[in-house]
Design a protein around this motif. Structure first.
Motif, PDB file in Angstrom:
ATOM      1  N   GLU A  66      32.017  78.605-101.613  1.00 44.72           N
ATOM      2  CA  GLU A  66      33.141  78.287-100.739  1.00 44.72           C
ATOM      3  C   GLU A  66      34.376  78.081-101.613  1.00 44.72           C
ATOM      4  OE1 GLU A  66      32.876  78.285 -97.376  1.00 44.72           O
ATOM      5  OE2 GLU A  66      30.785  78.854 -97.672  1.00 44.72           O
ATOM      6  N   ILE A  67      35.505  78.679-101.189  1.00 42.39           N
ATOM      7  CA  ILE A  67      36.746  78.508-101.944  1.00 42.39           C
ATOM      8  C   ILE A  67      37.858  78.063-100.991  1.00 42.39           C
ATOM      9  CG2 ILE A  67      36.104  80.204-103.689  1.00 42.39           C
ATOM     10  CD1 ILE A  67      38.139  82.120-102.350  1.00 42.39           C
ATOM     11  N   ASP A  68      38.856  77.389-101.536  1.00 49.86           N
ATOM     12  CA  ASP A  68      40.020  76.974-100.766  1.00 49.86           C
ATOM     13  C   ASP A  68      41.026  78.115-100.713  1.00 49.86           C
ATOM     14  OD1 ASP A  68      39.027  74.386-100.372  1.00 49.86           O
ATOM     15  OD2 ASP A  68      39.804  73.722-102.322  1.00 49.86           O
ATOM     16  N   ALA A  69      42.018  77.978 -99.834  1.00 53.15           N
ATOM     17  CA  ALA A  69      43.094  78.963 -99.759  1.00 53.15           C
ATOM     18  C   ALA A  69      43.873  78.944-101.071  1.00 53.15           C
ATOM     19  CB  ALA A  69      44.012  78.632 -98.582  1.00 53.15           C
ATOM     20  N   GLY A  70      44.391  80.103-101.467  1.00 56.25           N
ATOM     21  CA  GLY A  70      45.162  80.203-102.695  1.00 56.25           C
ATOM     22  C   GLY A  70      44.646  81.313-103.594  1.00 56.25           C
ATOM     23  N   VAL A  71      45.101  81.261-104.838  1.00 56.28           N
ATOM     24  CA  VAL A  71      44.725  82.275-105.829  1.00 56.28           C
ATOM     25  C   VAL A  71      43.609  81.712-106.709  1.00 56.28           C
ATOM     26  CG1 VAL A  71      45.519  83.650-107.780  1.00 56.28           C
ATOM     27  CG2 VAL A  71      47.043  83.259-105.842  1.00 56.28           C
ATOM     28  N   LEU A  72      42.598  82.513-106.952  1.00 56.75           N
ATOM     29  CA  LEU A  72      41.463  82.107-107.785  1.00 56.75           C
ATOM     30  C   LEU A  72      41.243  83.183-108.844  1.00 56.75           C
ATOM     31  CD1 LEU A  72      38.934  80.273-108.289  1.00 56.75           C
ATOM     32  CD2 LEU A  72      37.723  81.780-106.707  1.00 56.75           C
ATOM     33  N   THR A  73      41.075  82.764-110.091  1.00 57.87           N
ATOM     34  CA  THR A  73      40.754  83.692-111.172  1.00 57.87           C
ATOM     35  C   THR A  73      39.344  83.402-111.651  1.00 57.87           C
ATOM     36  OG1 THR A  73      43.057  83.838-111.896  1.00 57.87           O
ATOM     37  CG2 THR A  73      41.378  84.482-113.483  1.00 57.87           C
ATOM     38  N   LEU A  74      38.495  84.405-111.593  1.00 55.93           N
ATOM     39  CA  LEU A  74      37.145  84.293-112.138  1.00 55.93           C
ATOM     40  C   LEU A  74      37.174  84.930-113.520  1.00 55.93           C
ATOM     41  CD1 LEU A  74      35.111  85.361-108.993  1.00 55.93           C
ATOM     42  CD2 LEU A  74      35.504  83.047-109.826  1.00 55.93           C
ATOM     43  N   GLN A  75      36.865  84.159-114.554  1.00 60.50           N
ATOM     44  CA  GLN A  75      36.950  84.643-115.928  1.00 60.50           C
ATOM     45  C   GLN A  75      35.568  84.861-116.523  1.00 60.50           C
ATOM     46  OE1 GLN A  75      39.355  81.612-117.821  1.00 60.50           O
ATOM     47  NE2 GLN A  75      41.202  82.799-117.413  1.00 60.50           N
ATOM     48  N   ASP A  76      35.507  85.812-117.464  1.00 55.94           N
ATOM     49  CA  ASP A  76      34.289  86.099-118.224  1.00 55.94           C
ATOM     50  C   ASP A  76      33.082  86.305-117.315  1.00 55.94           C
ATOM     51  OD1 ASP A  76      35.726  85.979-120.558  1.00 55.94           O
ATOM     52  OD2 ASP A  76      35.244  83.877-120.931  1.00 55.94           O
ATOM     53  N   ILE A  77      33.220  87.238-116.400  1.00 55.90           N
ATOM     54  CA  ILE A  77      32.131  87.550-115.473  1.00 55.90           C
ATOM     55  C   ILE A  77      31.016  88.242-116.252  1.00 55.90           C
ATOM     56  CG2 ILE A  77      31.498  88.880-113.430  1.00 55.90           C
ATOM     57  CD1 ILE A  77      34.470  88.540-112.550  1.00 55.90           C
ATOM     58  N   PRO A  78      29.787  87.727-116.204  1.00 50.43           N
ATOM     59  CA  PRO A  78      28.687  88.347-116.958  1.00 50.43           C
ATOM     60  C   PRO A  78      28.382  89.754-116.443  1.00 50.43           C
ATOM     61  CG  PRO A  78      28.059  86.174-116.132  1.00 50.43           C
ATOM     62  CD  PRO A  78      29.356  86.529-115.503  1.00 50.43           C
ATOM     63  N   VAL A  79      28.435  90.726-117.339  1.00 46.37           N
ATOM     64  CA  VAL A  79      28.152  92.119-117.003  1.00 46.37           C
ATOM     65  C   VAL A  79      27.298  92.726-118.118  1.00 46.37           C
ATOM     66  CG1 VAL A  79      30.294  92.426-115.679  1.00 46.37           C
ATOM     67  CG2 VAL A  79      30.278  92.938-118.119  1.00 46.37           C
ATOM     68  N   THR A  80      26.733  93.876-117.829  1.00 52.62           N
ATOM     69  CA  THR A  80      26.027  94.626-118.866  1.00 52.62           C
ATOM     70  C   THR A  80      27.020  95.558-119.539  1.00 52.62           C
ATOM     71  OG1 THR A  80      25.406  96.314-117.267  1.00 52.62           O
ATOM     72  CG2 THR A  80      23.817  94.540-117.653  1.00 52.62           C
ATOM     73  N   SER A  81      26.682  96.057-120.712  1.00 51.68           N
ATOM     74  CA  SER A  81      27.597  96.969-121.403  1.00 51.68           C
ATOM     75  C   SER A  81      27.651  98.298-120.665  1.00 51.68           C
ATOM     76  CB  SER A  81      27.181  97.152-122.855  1.00 51.68           C
ATOM     77  OG  SER A  81      25.908  97.712-122.928  1.00 51.68           O
ATOM     78  N   GLY A  82      28.778  98.961-120.817  1.00 54.26           N
ATOM     79  CA  GLY A  82      28.998 100.234-120.161  1.00 54.26           C
ATOM     80  C   GLY A  82      30.046 100.117-119.065  1.00 54.26           C
ATOM     81  N   VAL A  83      30.101 101.140-118.218  1.00 55.90           N
ATOM     82  CA  VAL A  83      31.059 101.196-117.120  1.00 55.90           C
ATOM     83  C   VAL A  83      30.426 100.600-115.874  1.00 55.90           C
ATOM     84  CG1 VAL A  83      32.396 102.759-115.650  1.00 55.90           C
ATOM     85  CG2 VAL A  83      32.154 103.233-118.081  1.00 55.90           C
ATOM     86  N   GLY A  84      31.215  99.862-115.090  1.00 55.84           N
ATOM     87  CA  GLY A  84      30.687  99.283-113.864  1.00 55.84           C
ATOM     88  C   GLY A  84      31.793  98.894-112.913  1.00 55.84           C
ATOM     89  N   LEU A  85      31.394  98.229-111.824  1.00 58.01           N
ATOM     90  CA  LEU A  85      32.338  97.833-110.793  1.00 58.01           C
ATOM     91  C   LEU A  85      32.027  96.413-110.331  1.00 58.01           C
ATOM     92  CD1 LEU A  85      34.657  98.799-108.899  1.00 58.01           C
ATOM     93  CD2 LEU A  85      32.861  99.362-107.237  1.00 58.01           C
ATOM     94  N   ILE A  86      33.078  95.585-110.300  1.00 61.76           N
ATOM     95  CA  ILE A  86      32.973  94.226-109.763  1.00 61.76           C
ATOM     96  C   ILE A  86      33.598  94.248-108.374  1.00 61.76           C
ATOM     97  CG2 ILE A  86      33.715  91.833-110.014  1.00 61.76           C
ATOM     98  CD1 ILE A  86      33.898  92.401-113.050  1.00 61.76           C
ATOM     99  N   LYS A  87      32.910  93.657-107.410  1.00 58.94           N
ATOM    100  CA  LYS A  87      33.427  93.573-106.040  1.00 58.94           C
ATOM    101  C   LYS A  87      33.390  92.118-105.593  1.00 58.94           C
ATOM    102  CE  LYS A  87      30.966  94.875-102.379  1.00 58.94           C
ATOM    103  NZ  LYS A  87      30.323  95.689-101.321  1.00 58.94           N
ATOM    104  N   ALA A  88      34.513  91.634-105.078  1.00 54.16           N
ATOM    105  CA  ALA A  88      34.585  90.291-104.498  1.00 54.16           C
ATOM    106  C   ALA A  88      34.854  90.450-103.009  1.00 54.16           C
ATOM    107  CB  ALA A  88      35.687  89.482-105.157  1.00 54.16           C
ATOM    108  N   VAL A  89      34.030  89.803-102.173  1.00 49.64           N
ATOM    109  CA  VAL A  89      34.184  89.869-100.723  1.00 49.64           C
ATOM    110  C   VAL A  89      34.497  88.463-100.224  1.00 49.64           C
ATOM    111  CG1 VAL A  89      33.063  90.440 -98.539  1.00 49.64           C
ATOM    112  CG2 VAL A  89      32.527  91.775-100.598  1.00 49.64           C
TER     113      VAL A  89
END
Length: 194
Positions: A66-89
């Motif tokens: 759950e998040i409040d109204a406003g701007v949120l920055t998610l930093q250092d999202i764990p991913v695997t190496s290579g090319v990929g796509l992050i989606k926030a809904v």
């Protein structure tokens, strides 16, 4: 630091490491596999209403919160190496849905900003490996250093010495957006007798 037969850091000029008997001092992140050395992606999202955030990396759900109204920055999202796509809904209480997409490229060759690795290898070159068991040549050394300079650049340097021959290489790994990365070096060499 180990003292035995070993393979030095890749010296580039020989197409790989050099076998030698001697000592090696290095910062080795492989001893802590849970420690991530890669530069990881960030995503900025904004919501006009309190919402539920679902985060996906390569269509795999990472978490909901759950998040409040406003701007949120998610930093250092764990991913695997290579090319990929992050989606926030984002789903608000009135049924509204917003989707944010961030393509990424991550590589183990790109260190986090400020993170560094080094290796100091010194000893006697192993001759006729796998043919003779006790055949060693002249003294040699390799000193290697690399550091994350930014999210997109890792600087590298290396000095190699053997038989009065010096080789100095410097360069780095450069992120090319979502296309991958490029490793580029400049090298010079000189003979210590001249």
């Amino acid at each position: 630091f180990p003292s035995h037969d070993m393979v030095s850091e890749d010296v580039g000029v020989s197409g790989g490491g050099i076998r030698l008997a001697g000592v090696q001092i290095q910062k080795d992140y492989s001893l802590a596999p849970e420690f991530n050395t890669m530069s990881l992606p960030n995503i900025d999202i904004s919501s006009k209403l309190p919402s539920t955030l679902d985060l996906f990396v390569n269509n795999n759900k990472q978490f909901s919160k759950e998040i409040d109204a406003g701007v949120l920055t998610l930093q250092d999202i764990p991913v695997t190496s290579g090319v990929g796509l992050i989606k926030a809904v984002l789903k608000d209480g009135f049924g509204g849905v917003q989707e944010f997409y961030v393509p990424y490229y991550a590589s183990i060759d790109l260190l986090k900003k400020g993170l560094y690795e080094y290796s100091i290898d010194a000893g006697f070159e192993r001759k006729n490996y796998a043919l003779d068991s006790d055949n060693y040549g002249d003294f040699m050394s390799v000193i290697s250093y690399k550091q994350g300079l930014s999210k997109y650049i890792t600087g590298e340097g290396q000095w190699y010495y053997a038989n009065s021959q010096h080789i100095l290489r410097y360069g780095g790994v450069f992120a090319l957006g979502y296309l991958g990365s490029l490793r580029a070096w400049v090298a010079n060499s000189w003979n210590g007798d001249n």
